[in-house]
Design a protein around this motif. Structure first.
Motif, PDB file in Angstrom:
ATOM      1  N   ILE A   2       0.839  -1.190   0.000  1.00  0.00           N
ATOM      2  CA  ILE A   2       0.000   0.000   0.000  1.00  0.00           C
ATOM      3  C   ILE A   2       0.881   1.249   0.000  1.00  0.00           C
ATOM      4  O   ILE A   2       1.617   1.514   0.953  1.00  0.00           O
ATOM      5  N   PHE A   3       0.799   1.990  -1.088  1.00  0.00           N
ATOM      6  CA  PHE A   3       1.531   3.248  -1.164  1.00  0.00           C
ATOM      7  C   PHE A   3       0.704   4.336  -0.467  1.00  0.00           C
ATOM      8  O   PHE A   3      -0.504   4.403  -0.687  1.00  0.00           O
ATOM      9  N   PRO A   4       1.349   5.172   0.354  1.00  0.00           N
ATOM     10  CA  PRO A   4       0.590   6.281   0.925  1.00  0.00           C
ATOM     11  C   PRO A   4       0.049   7.168  -0.187  1.00  0.00           C
ATOM     12  O   PRO A   4       0.718   7.356  -1.208  1.00  0.00           O
ATOM     13  N   ALA A   7       2.066   9.812  -2.382  1.00  0.00           N
ATOM     14  CA  ALA A   7       3.429   9.851  -1.847  1.00  0.00           C
ATOM     15  C   ALA A   7       4.468  10.197  -2.914  1.00  0.00           C
ATOM     16  O   ALA A   7       5.456  10.859  -2.634  1.00  0.00           O
ATOM     17  N   ALA A   8       4.198   9.771  -4.151  1.00  0.00           N
ATOM     18  CA  ALA A   8       5.185  10.012  -5.201  1.00  0.00           C
ATOM     19  C   ALA A   8       5.098  11.430  -5.741  1.00  0.00           C
ATOM     20  O   ALA A   8       5.962  11.868  -6.482  1.00  0.00           O
ATOM     21  N   ARG A  10       4.334  14.189  -3.601  1.00  0.00           N
ATOM     22  CA  ARG A  10       4.275  15.209  -2.554  1.00  0.00           C
ATOM     23  C   ARG A  10       5.487  16.135  -2.549  1.00  0.00           C
ATOM     24  O   ARG A  10       5.471  17.158  -1.866  1.00  0.00           O
ATOM     25  N   MET A  11       6.518  15.816  -3.281  1.00  0.00           N
ATOM     26  CA  MET A  11       7.675  16.701  -3.344  1.00  0.00           C
ATOM     27  C   MET A  11       7.839  17.216  -4.767  1.00  0.00           C
ATOM     28  O   MET A  11       7.615  16.474  -5.724  1.00  0.00           O
ATOM     29  N   ASP A  12       8.161  18.513  -4.927  1.00  0.00           N
ATOM     30  CA  ASP A  12       8.478  19.007  -6.270  1.00  0.00           C
ATOM     31  C   ASP A  12       9.940  19.457  -6.322  1.00  0.00           C
ATOM     32  O   ASP A  12      10.609  19.560  -5.296  1.00  0.00           O
ATOM     33  N   GLY A  54       7.200   6.970 -12.840  1.00  0.00           N
ATOM     34  CA  GLY A  54       6.751   7.076 -11.456  1.00  0.00           C
ATOM     35  C   GLY A  54       5.251   6.915 -11.286  1.00  0.00           C
ATOM     36  O   GLY A  54       4.718   7.180 -10.220  1.00  0.00           O
ATOM     37  N   GLU A  55       4.585   6.488 -12.350  1.00  0.00           N
ATOM     38  CA  GLU A  55       3.130   6.355 -12.241  1.00  0.00           C
ATOM     39  C   GLU A  55       2.722   5.046 -11.559  1.00  0.00           C
ATOM     40  O   GLU A  55       1.547   4.799 -11.329  1.00  0.00           O
ATOM     41  N   ASP A  56       3.711   4.211 -11.245  1.00  0.00           N
ATOM     42  CA  ASP A  56       3.359   2.920 -10.666  1.00  0.00           C
ATOM     43  C   ASP A  56       3.457   2.914  -9.146  1.00  0.00           C
ATOM     44  O   ASP A  56       3.261   1.887  -8.526  1.00  0.00           O
ATOM     45  N   ALA A  57       3.751   4.050  -8.543  1.00  0.00           N
ATOM     46  CA  ALA A  57       3.807   4.077  -7.081  1.00  0.00           C
ATOM     47  C   ALA A  57       2.406   4.247  -6.509  1.00  0.00           C
ATOM     48  O   ALA A  57       2.168   5.005  -5.572  1.00  0.00           O
TER      49      ALA A  57
END
Lengths: 119, 479
Positions: A2-4, A7-8, A10-12, A54-57
């Protein structure tokens, strides 16, 4: 798994540039993930740079892979995963025999096979 | 994510190839030193295996150790092959060995062993789903482990990444391709990593990431590619060199009876007892995988079978279905996984003309070495022996075998690239003969770790993802 949520995302890049991390990890595969996991559990702040989309997180990301895999008629080792020109990846690991037709013509043959068979 | 998911440990002798067999180089670590980290890796991955099946050729375990989950059973196909293989005597370099079909440890969810962790048991990372389907998260034998497990039973890095992100202390920037490691020329320490972005949101830009410690985990091609593109060849000059992989020889045939091919994981059992032995002084050791997915690797089965039956034989309806079962469920493919020793001449280099694009092109050269070639003939011999003794009449078995073997390229090695890559930032005891130390820390740059299969000085016979993890577990940031 389970990914929060989010989460992927939340940072830029702007915000990350302001942080002096305890560790910068390049790659989020099997090695990068365990390094990030061990360091973060020990209380350290970690930045991961990942070349892929990164779409798989997310759970949806996994299910999209599955859907793409099922929808591919002639499956190989890369069928679930999208091609991203900006990061290289190995070719399908199943070797092609020298006498194999090139991929394009294989696809043509497959279309022929999918047509209803005239009885 | 598309790894097959077998997780055998390396043999004690794999760590001392130079000392024991005068081949290759020694690890700066021994099996006994690494053993506790194997246990931690097996917990992280969630390994299904039984210690009694995995105690051979010197593999030892802490007294009372059990794997997190019970071993997965051999497939019906394995058992069919075992009828012919078990007990077959083989002589190599004057020593006698007896072949046996042995189950592999699996990096996928099975039945948790209640005795694990001194009776505390083990909770596997199960499946989650947005549909109504109850997936359960245990291996169901769907065979398409490669490229993706439909029920999330097989371990993938996402399981660990999700855990890392849950701590709240990990930031992930995707679509960010590291392009340069920048080093302070005075101290040798890494000051920052440059990376290039792509994608709709961000567009293309070059940015930097700063930190106290840097860890490159981009596998055995991309890690040296990044280092070499940054002009960091290491003191030893071995960055990118000693590229290793497993060389494969495939043999395939039709069994005389339906043997349940296409059920199970891709590979549940095989012959592991020739992974080690005194013969390694003269020839490469090898393991044999029995592929539950039939001829897929070699011929593109089952898709090619379907095309052939429809296009060339004009089969349809019930006849087509029956013939598909007949052809596919009898397929036997043995994959001989042959070790390749390190050699500095096999290497990854950077193509200068690609340096400006975000996907820098790495070139690699891999050739088979002498000892690899030597191993191939006995492999083929035992393939024939093994297959014939699986009680297949010669007409159905040897004919396809001979026919197919003639199509092999070169002296029998069918597929010299399996992407079990290793060696390109080799681990050792001195900055002059290796790139990283036993902790995978760069000899040249105090705050830089290169982590992954590239650190391995020998490949043995495993898919060394498990070793990626084992080796990096002990590390902590330099304080």
């Amino acid at each position: 798994m389970i990914f929060p949520h989010g989460a992927a995302q939340r940072m830029d890049h702007e915000a990350a540039a302001e942080v002096f991390y305890d560790a910068v990890v390049v790659g989020s595969g099997i090695s990068g993930a365990i390094v990030a996991s061990e360091l973060s559990r020990a209380g350290h702040r970690v930045l991961i740079l990942e070349a892929g989309p990164g779409e798989d997180a997310t759970l949806k990301g996994y299910e999209d892979y599955l859907e793409r895999f099922y929808a591919t008629p002639f499956k190989d080792n890369q069928s679930p995963y999208p091609v991203t020109p900006d990061r290289s990846r190995p070719d399908a690991t199943r070797p092609r025999r020298p006498q194999d037709p090139p991929r394009a013509s294989r696809r043509v043959r497959l279309h022929r096979a999918e047509r209803p068979v005239r009885l | 994510m598309h790894w097959e998911g077998k997780t055998p440990r390396m043999l004690p002798e794999d760590f001392a190839m130079g000392e024991r067999f005068e081949q290759g180089v020694d690890w700066p670590l021994s099996y006994d030193q690494i053993e506790p980290f194997y246990e931690r890796a097996e917990r992280e991955i969630g390994v299904s295996a039984d210690v009694e099946d995995q105690s051979y050729l010197g593999l030892s375990y802490k007294p009372g150790y059990v794997f997190p989950m019970r071993g997965m059973p051999l497939s019906y196909l394995d058992k069919t092959v075992a009828k012919g293989v078990d007990g077959t005597p083989v002589e190599l370099d004057g020593e006698h060995y007896e072949l046996k079909v042995r189950p592999f440890p699996q990096g996928r969810n099975g039945i948790p062993n209640p005795a694990y962790d001194e009776g505390r048991g083990f909770t596997p990372v199960g499946a989650v789903s947005t549909s109504q389907v109850e997936e359960g998260g245990r291996c169901q034998g769907n065979i398409n482990c490669v490229p993706i497990c439909p029920v999330q039973a097989k371990y993938n890095a996402g399981k660990t990444l999700a855990k890392a992100l849950q701590t709240g202390r990990v930031d992930l920037l995707a679509q960010s391709v590291a392009s340069k490691v920048v080093v302070d020329p005075d101290s040798g320490r890494v000051t920052h990593v440059e990376y290039r972005t792509y994608g709709d949101n961000e567009g293309r830009s070059t940015r930097i990431a700063r930190g106290r410690l840097f860890v490159i985990c981009a596998n055995a091609i991309e890690t040296p590619r990044l280092m070499l593109a940054s002009g960091l060849k290491s003191t030893s000059g071995l960055m990118g060199r000693n590229l290793m992989d497993h060389a494969y020889l495939l043999s395939w045939a039709l069994l005389p009876e339906v043997a349940g091919t296409m059920r199970g994981t891709v590979c549940t059992g095989g012959i592991s007892d020739l992974r080690g032995g005194g013969f390694r002084r003269r020839q490469a050791a090898f393991a044999v995988d029995i592929h539950n997915d039939g001829w897929g690797w070699a011929t593109g089965s089952p898709y090619t079978d379907l095309l052939n039956l429809v296009d060339n034989e004009n089969r349809f309806g019930a006849d087509l279905r029956r013939e598909l079962v007949q052809q596919i469920s009898r397929q036997l493919l043995l994959a001989f996984m042959v070790e390749v020793p390190p050699s500095p001449s096999k290497r990854v280099t950077v193509d200068a003309s690609f340096k400006t694009s975000s996907a820098t092109c790495a070139r690699s050269s891999r050739t088979r070495s002498r000892s690899t070639r030597c191993a191939v003939s006995p492999s083929r011999a035992s393939s024939r022996a093994g297959s014939t003794s699986a009680s297949a009449p010669p007409t159905t078995l040897l004919r396809p075998l001979r026919l197919r073997l003639r199509q092999l390229r070169g002296p029998g090695v069918r597929d010299p690239r399996r992407h079990h890559l290793a060696g390109t930032h080799i681990m050792g005891t001195s900055p002059h003969s290796s790139v990283v130390d036993a902790q995978q820390r760069s000899w040249d740059h105090q705050n830089l770790y290169l982590v992954g299969g590239g650190s391995m000085p020998s490949v043995g016979h495993l898919e060394h993802h498990i070793d990626d993890r084992r080796a990096l577990l002990p590390q902590r940031p330099a304080t």
